[in-house]
Design an enzyme around this catalytic site. Structure first.
Site, PDB file in Angstrom:
ATOM      1  N   HIS A  64      23.347   4.560  16.818  1.00  0.00           N
ATOM      2  CA  HIS A  64      24.409   4.383  17.910  1.00  0.00           C
ATOM      3  C   HIS A  64      24.512   2.938  18.228  1.00  0.00           C
ATOM      4  O   HIS A  64      23.439   2.174  18.580  1.00  0.00           O
ATOM      5  CB  HIS A  64      24.224   5.155  19.145  1.00  0.00           C
ATOM      6  N   SER A  74      20.418   1.592  18.702  1.00  0.00           N
ATOM      7  CA  SER A  74      19.433   2.875  18.936  1.00  0.00           C
ATOM      8  C   SER A  74      19.549   3.596  18.023  1.00  0.00           C
ATOM      9  O   SER A  74      20.748   4.173  17.351  1.00  0.00           O
ATOM     10  CB  SER A  74      19.779   3.439  20.346  1.00  0.00           C
ATOM     11  N   ASP A  80      24.826  11.405  21.773  1.00  0.00           N
ATOM     12  CA  ASP A  80      24.256  10.122  21.906  1.00  0.00           C
ATOM     13  C   ASP A  80      22.920  10.276  23.024  1.00  0.00           C
ATOM     14  O   ASP A  80      22.653   9.486  23.425  1.00  0.00           O
ATOM     15  CB  ASP A  80      24.957   9.110  22.266  1.00  0.00           C
ATOM     16  N   ASN A 107      20.648   9.711  14.405  1.00  0.00           N
ATOM     17  CA  ASN A 107      21.809   8.949  14.475  1.00  0.00           C
ATOM     18  C   ASN A 107      21.680   7.532  14.744  1.00  0.00           C
ATOM     19  O   ASN A 107      20.854   7.199  15.227  1.00  0.00           O
ATOM     20  CB  ASN A 107      22.786   9.584  15.304  1.00  0.00           C
TER      21      ASN A 107
HETATM   22  C1  GAR Z   1      28.296   1.614  13.190  1.00  0.00           C
HETATM   23  O1  GAR Z   1      28.322   0.484  14.051  1.00  0.00           O
HETATM   24  C2  GAR Z   1      27.371   2.872  13.929  1.00  0.00           C
HETATM   25  O2  GAR Z   1      26.406   2.367  15.003  1.00  0.00           O
HETATM   26  C3  GAR Z   1      28.727   3.344  14.853  1.00  0.00           C
HETATM   27  O3  GAR Z   1      29.562   3.332  13.778  1.00  0.00           O
HETATM   28  C4  GAR Z   1      29.512   2.285  12.823  1.00  0.00           C
HETATM   29  C5  GAR Z   1      29.761   2.674  11.764  1.00  0.00           C
HETATM   30  O4  GAR Z   1      29.636   1.682  10.578  1.00  0.00           O
HETATM   31  N1  GAR Z   1      28.282   4.692  15.067  1.00  0.00           N
HETATM   32  C6  GAR Z   1      28.916   5.298  16.312  1.00  0.00           C
HETATM   33  O5  GAR Z   1      29.550   4.744  17.077  1.00  0.00           O
HETATM   34  C7  GAR Z   1      28.497   6.521  16.496  1.00  0.00           C
HETATM   35  N2  GAR Z   1      28.591   7.118  17.890  1.00  0.00           N
HETATM   36  P1  GAR Z   1      29.200   1.705   9.252  1.00  0.00           P
HETATM   37  O6  GAR Z   1      30.256   3.066   8.538  1.00  0.00           O
HETATM   38  O7  GAR Z   1      29.631   0.452   8.731  1.00  0.00           O
HETATM   39  O8  GAR Z   1      27.832   2.135   9.070  1.00  0.00           O
END
Ligand code: GAR
Length: 199
Positions: free
Chosen positions: A120, A147, A156, A118
């Site tokens: 994060h 991360s 997480d 994942n």
């Molecule tokens: C990203 O910033 C990712 O790190 C976060 O959601 C966004 C997705 O953007 N993920 C989380 O918060 C997971 N806990 P994207 O769809 O443009 O990749």
């Protein structure tokens, strides 16, 4: 079989799970175009049929599938069993969560233990969960970042594979900080995934 084809068959098969925009998914797909990338993206799977990322993946020529969680109601595991079946059908060897915004049950976590990662948007273990950028700004942190970690039962909480750091700048809002972190995510994720599949 040509040498090039043979090399392709050796690449690790990665499925990407998304819920929305799909910019990290796009970064993974773009990186996989490099001839020496050790993985290929064999499926982009979303729990949201209207996810923008599904359109981006299809435009990039990657197989896509939506398995809407809503018909499964409160039975989260039944939804995950459908996801798992699709992942196996696609021949996935690894799963990369990229903005997949549902908490997983023990079923999917255990099914892919050591092979599910994942990304994060914080320097874990700081700020698991949501709203990471606002929390980093309110805490007065000088640095923020992102991360990549293995997925385990705790949200997480899995072992961190790699992190990237960016400065928090004076006057940052959650939006400006998020944009800076997101750019770092797009570099970090393909590199961390490549290292994982090679080890
Ligand atoms: C990203 O910033 C990712 O790190 C976060 O959601 C966004 C997705 O953007 N993920 C989380 O918060 C997971 N806990 P994207 O769809 O443009 O990749």
């Amino acid at each position: 079989m040509s040498v090039a084809n043979h090399a392709m068959t050796q690449r690790a098969r990665v499925a990407v799970l998304i819920s929305g925009r799909g910019s990290n998914m796009t970064a993974l797909v773009e990186a996989a175009k490099a001839p020496d990338c050790p993985y290929e993206v064999v499926l982009v799977l979303s729990n949201k049929p209207d996810a923008e990322g599904l359109r981006l993946a299809a435009a990039a020529g990657v197989p896509t599938l939506a398995i809407d969680h809503r018909p499964f109601g409160a039975d989260r595991e039944a939804h995950e069993r459908a996801l798992d079946a699709a992942l196996r059908e696609a021949g996935a060897e690894y799963v990369a969560l990229a903005g997949y915004m549902r908490v997983l049950t023990a079923f999917l976590v255990q099914a892919w233990a050591g092979r599910m990662v994942n990304i994060h948007p914080s320097l874990l273990p700081r700020y698991p969960g949501l709203d990471t950028h606002r929390r980093a700004i309110e805490a007065g942190d000088a640095e923020a970042g992102c991360s990549v970690h293995l997925v385990t039962a705790g949200v997480d909480e899995g072992p961190i594979l790699d992190q990237a750091r960016v400065p928090v700048q004076a006057g940052d809002t959650p939006e400006t900080l998020s944009a800076r972190v997101l750019a770092a995510e797009h570099t970090l994720y393909p590199a961390a995934l490549a290292r994982l599949v090679k080890r």
